[in-house]
Design a protein around this motif. Structure first.
Motif, PDB file in Angstrom:
ATOM      1  N   TYR A 107       0.996  -1.282  -0.128  1.00 50.06           N
ATOM      2  CA  TYR A 107      -0.120   0.225  -0.180  1.00 50.06           C
ATOM      3  C   TYR A 107       0.832   0.985  -0.178  1.00 50.06           C
ATOM      4  N   VAL A 108       0.616   2.243  -1.032  1.00 49.41           N
ATOM      5  CA  VAL A 108       1.643   3.170  -1.342  1.00 49.41           C
ATOM      6  C   VAL A 108       0.959   4.609  -0.665  1.00 49.41           C
ATOM      7  N   ILE A 109       1.675   5.463  -0.155  1.00 46.62           N
ATOM      8  CA  ILE A 109       1.279   6.861   0.082  1.00 46.62           C
ATOM      9  C   ILE A 109       2.681   7.479  -0.789  1.00 46.62           C
ATOM     10  N   GLY A 110       2.131   7.980  -2.109  1.00 51.10           N
ATOM     11  CA  GLY A 110       3.306   8.423  -2.744  1.00 51.10           C
ATOM     12  C   GLY A 110       2.779   8.399  -3.985  1.00 51.10           C
ATOM     13  N   ARG A 146     -10.493  -4.310   4.024  1.00 55.69           N
ATOM     14  CA  ARG A 146      -9.013  -4.424   3.922  1.00 55.69           C
ATOM     15  C   ARG A 146      -8.706  -5.610   3.166  1.00 55.69           C
ATOM     16  N   ASP A 147      -7.426  -5.581   2.388  1.00 58.09           N
ATOM     17  CA  ASP A 147      -6.976  -6.455   1.430  1.00 58.09           C
ATOM     18  C   ASP A 147      -5.866  -7.207   2.246  1.00 58.09           C
ATOM     19  N   PRO A 148      -6.262  -8.418   2.439  1.00 58.06           N
ATOM     20  CA  PRO A 148      -5.271  -9.134   3.575  1.00 58.06           C
ATOM     21  C   PRO A 148      -4.077  -9.530   2.632  1.00 58.06           C
ATOM     22  N   ALA A 149      -4.049  -9.212   1.361  1.00 60.30           N
ATOM     23  CA  ALA A 149      -2.656  -9.527   0.721  1.00 60.30           C
ATOM     24  C   ALA A 149      -1.532  -8.301   0.823  1.00 60.30           C
ATOM     25  N   VAL A 150      -2.072  -7.171   1.571  1.00 62.67           N
ATOM     26  CA  VAL A 150      -1.046  -6.255   1.735  1.00 62.67           C
ATOM     27  C   VAL A 150       0.061  -6.571   2.859  1.00 62.67           C
ATOM     28  N   GLY A 151       1.164  -6.591   2.299  1.00 61.19           N
ATOM     29  CA  GLY A 151       2.390  -6.977   3.304  1.00 61.19           C
ATOM     30  C   GLY A 151       3.274  -5.800   3.707  1.00 61.19           C
ATOM     31  N   ALA A 152       3.120  -4.487   3.169  1.00 59.12           N
ATOM     32  CA  ALA A 152       3.728  -3.508   3.406  1.00 59.12           C
ATOM     33  C   ALA A 152       3.114  -2.138   3.156  1.00 59.12           C
ATOM     34  N   VAL A 153       3.461  -1.193   4.035  1.00 51.86           N
ATOM     35  CA  VAL A 153       2.863   0.245   3.841  1.00 51.86           C
ATOM     36  C   VAL A 153       4.320   0.954   3.396  1.00 51.86           C
ATOM     37  N   LEU A 154       4.250   1.693   2.444  1.00 49.76           N
ATOM     38  CA  LEU A 154       5.420   2.489   1.970  1.00 49.76           C
ATOM     39  C   LEU A 154       4.880   4.084   1.652  1.00 49.76           C
ATOM     40  N   LEU A 166      -4.325   8.073   4.635  1.00 52.29           N
ATOM     41  CA  LEU A 166      -3.696   7.784   5.856  1.00 52.29           C
ATOM     42  C   LEU A 166      -4.245   6.746   6.616  1.00 52.29           C
ATOM     43  N   SER A 167      -5.706   6.800   6.591  1.00 54.95           N
ATOM     44  CA  SER A 167      -6.639   5.755   7.257  1.00 54.95           C
ATOM     45  C   SER A 167      -6.307   4.581   6.907  1.00 54.95           C
ATOM     46  N   LYS A 168      -6.406   4.123   5.593  1.00 57.20           N
ATOM     47  CA  LYS A 168      -6.131   2.983   5.035  1.00 57.20           C
ATOM     48  C   LYS A 168      -4.831   2.307   5.340  1.00 57.20           C
ATOM     49  N   ALA A 169      -3.476   2.998   5.370  1.00 59.06           N
ATOM     50  CA  ALA A 169      -2.321   2.735   5.551  1.00 59.06           C
ATOM     51  C   ALA A 169      -2.456   2.194   7.274  1.00 59.06           C
ATOM     52  N   PHE A 170      -2.907   3.096   8.042  1.00 55.03           N
ATOM     53  CA  PHE A 170      -2.953   2.955   9.405  1.00 55.03           C
ATOM     54  C   PHE A 170      -3.540   1.599   9.568  1.00 55.03           C
ATOM     55  N   ALA A 180       5.126  -4.590   7.056  1.00 55.76           N
ATOM     56  CA  ALA A 180       6.109  -3.826   7.054  1.00 55.76           C
ATOM     57  C   ALA A 180       5.776  -2.118   7.120  1.00 55.76           C
ATOM     58  N   PHE A 181       6.358  -1.403   7.803  1.00 53.87           N
ATOM     59  CA  PHE A 181       6.171   0.360   7.780  1.00 53.87           C
ATOM     60  C   PHE A 181       7.368   0.923   7.168  1.00 53.87           C
ATOM     61  N   LEU A 182       7.400   1.038   6.189  1.00 55.18           N
ATOM     62  CA  LEU A 182       8.553   1.715   5.466  1.00 55.18           C
ATOM     63  C   LEU A 182       8.324   3.187   4.723  1.00 55.18           C
ATOM     64  N   ALA A 183       9.453   3.748   4.776  1.00 51.63           N
ATOM     65  CA  ALA A 183       9.501   5.317   4.206  1.00 51.63           C
ATOM     66  C   ALA A 183      10.486   5.379   3.064  1.00 51.63           C
ATOM     67  N   THR A 184      10.173   5.990   2.284  1.00 54.42           N
ATOM     68  CA  THR A 184      11.637   6.146   1.223  1.00 54.42           C
ATOM     69  C   THR A 184      12.490   7.031   1.748  1.00 54.42           C
TER      70      THR A 184
END
Lengths: 299, 299
Positions: A107-110, A146-154, A166-170, A180-184
């Motif tokens: 899941y991408v915020i970007g 919620r999509d159970p296949a999401v394995g990381a938020v970037l 922000l709500s979905k990522a949260f 995984a909680f990742l930031a570029t």
């Protein structure tokens, strides 16, 4: 104590010492859409001296291919394989370091550049530029699955960041402790030609605050970026120098990787932060006003 | 050590000890749009016993008048002057504590309820629900003129938060060191009937991160809220109890104000956080499962 460079001899010695030159771009080569005076001449001098020139940017809004267009527009010679961005590094990190299974999604915020780099690594993305998530209509959990296949938020810089994203990522992060909680990157601000705006670190800050935990950050000063460069280019750290305008990203990145560091004062860091009465604990090896100062080495 | 209440005698003693009962709402009286079982009966019992009943909420999305409608909808008796919200407290803080001159303006990241409370105090607002700032179109500093009359930035929960609002607020704060940086409250999350979403603290987090400094927070646990209540209601702190579901807002607020505190377990805080092997350092005076437990005092 940082060495302040000023004479032609200082710059000649520098040139002799280092074969690989890593450059931050914003605040070093340009500021927004304005080229720093002398930057192209200096890159030309380095290339003619057969130095390796690489560009290392935390900008994750553009893919390397698109970032290359910025160089073209400003008539700065660059090749796509000389450009390393935190979007590309994040994609490599997800596919090669945490080895997210292929059936998993991110899941991408970007912005589009980040999506492109992920997709080029074969990573399936959600969010990002999806029009459904680029909205200011109120977000309601009961209308969402919620999509159970999401394995990381970037998270990267996203000028369309909003409460839905922000709500979905949260939700992905609190509902699945393995997500995984990742930031570029964690740059607090983002320099434009007309002034500073909130940076990628500010975009991930709501999640950081709501979750009470920090993301794994991929870009400078983290070592992940240097691992990416090492995978593509041979270089001797002892004969490599990182040129940047930020102490806590560029200079720290160089130091973390065992490289020499040159601070230029055309960007974020002001001279007093290094040479004033209460200097930063991050001390570059060298300081010069501008990359343009190396023009004196030219013909 | 918190006293766990369970027998009718426990609740009778509690009733005898306290004349003024301050209630948090979300997670105590209701959860989203679902009333906590027994809440209205218990409030009825307190009122029949001539107790003062006040509602103290960090919710800054609604004005007190609008928040009253939520009570009406759930058939919970309440009067506007019994309701204290962080939006109202922020307005009082700006007009009476920092005494922002009348010709100054407040840039708002927040919703209509916050604007209404500010406007009722005679404060001129910018941002907020202004359609020009509720947009996902890219923000460019060169198309924008900073209003030199802005003397404060106030952030509350804003489900339309976006990069334009954040960028403008950021500019006001970095360009004018005298511009006050305020937050209605710092709740990290916001409980809805269907789960948690990012709270007001998450909405101000990008500014906090980009500026490297924290806002002055008005709502619970800060004392500003209690000052507001004191200005309107006479009460003896020694005979006053704060009932809430969050240790770091409600319970800390009561303790900061010298009040007794009762934690209910129908909201954010889980029993293990208080009674488990690694309990929180914030210890309420009393714990009960639900406000509904006090029903045993009724006829």
């Amino acid at each position: 104590m940082a060495v302040q460079l000023s004479s032609k001899e200082d710059y000649t010695n520098l040139l002799d010492k280092y074969d690989t030159w890593l450059f931050d771009c914003d605040g070093v080569l340009w500021e927004g859409d304005r080229l720093i005076d002398g930057a192209t001449e200096v890159l030309g001098i380095l290339r003619r001296q057969k130095k390796s020139v690489l560009f290392v940017t935390n900008n994750a809004t553009k893919s390397r291919k698109n970032y290359k267009k910025k160089f073209d527009k400003l008539s700065v010679e660059a090749h796509v394989d000389e450009i390393f961005g935190s979007a590309f590094a994040a994609a490599v990190y997800i596919s090669s370091v945490i080895k997210l299974p292929k059936e998993k999604k991110v899941y991408v915020i970007g912005m589009s550049g980040l999506e492109e780099e992920l997709q080029e690594e074969g990573i399936v993305t959600l969010g990002g530029t999806d029009p459904a998530d680029n909205t200011l209509t109120p977000f309601d959990l009961k209308d969402w699955e919620r999509d159970p296949a999401v394995g990381a938020v970037l998270c990267g810089l996203d000028t369309s960041v909003n409460y839905t994203k922000l709500s979905k990522a949260f939700q992905y992060l609190i509902k699945d402790p393995n997500c995984a909680f990742l930031a570029t990157n964690e740059d607090s601000t983002y320099p434009t030609a007309d002034g500073l705006l909130p940076g990628a670190g500010a975009v991930s800050a709501p999640l950081r605050f709501a979750l009470g935990k920090d993301p794994v950050s991929i870009g400078k000063p983290a070592g992940t970026m240097l691992e990416c460069i090492k995978a593509k280019h041979d270089f001797d750290p002892a004969r490599t120098i990182m040129v940047g305008d930020r102490l806590n990203t560029d200079i720290l990145f160089g130091q973390n990787g065992g490289l020499a560091t040159l601070l230029v004062l055309t960007g974020i860091t002001k001279e007093w932060e290094v040479l004033g009465p209460n200097p930063s604990p991050i001390v570059p090896d060298y300081i010069t006003n501008s990359i343009g100062d190396l023009r004196c080495l030219g013909p």
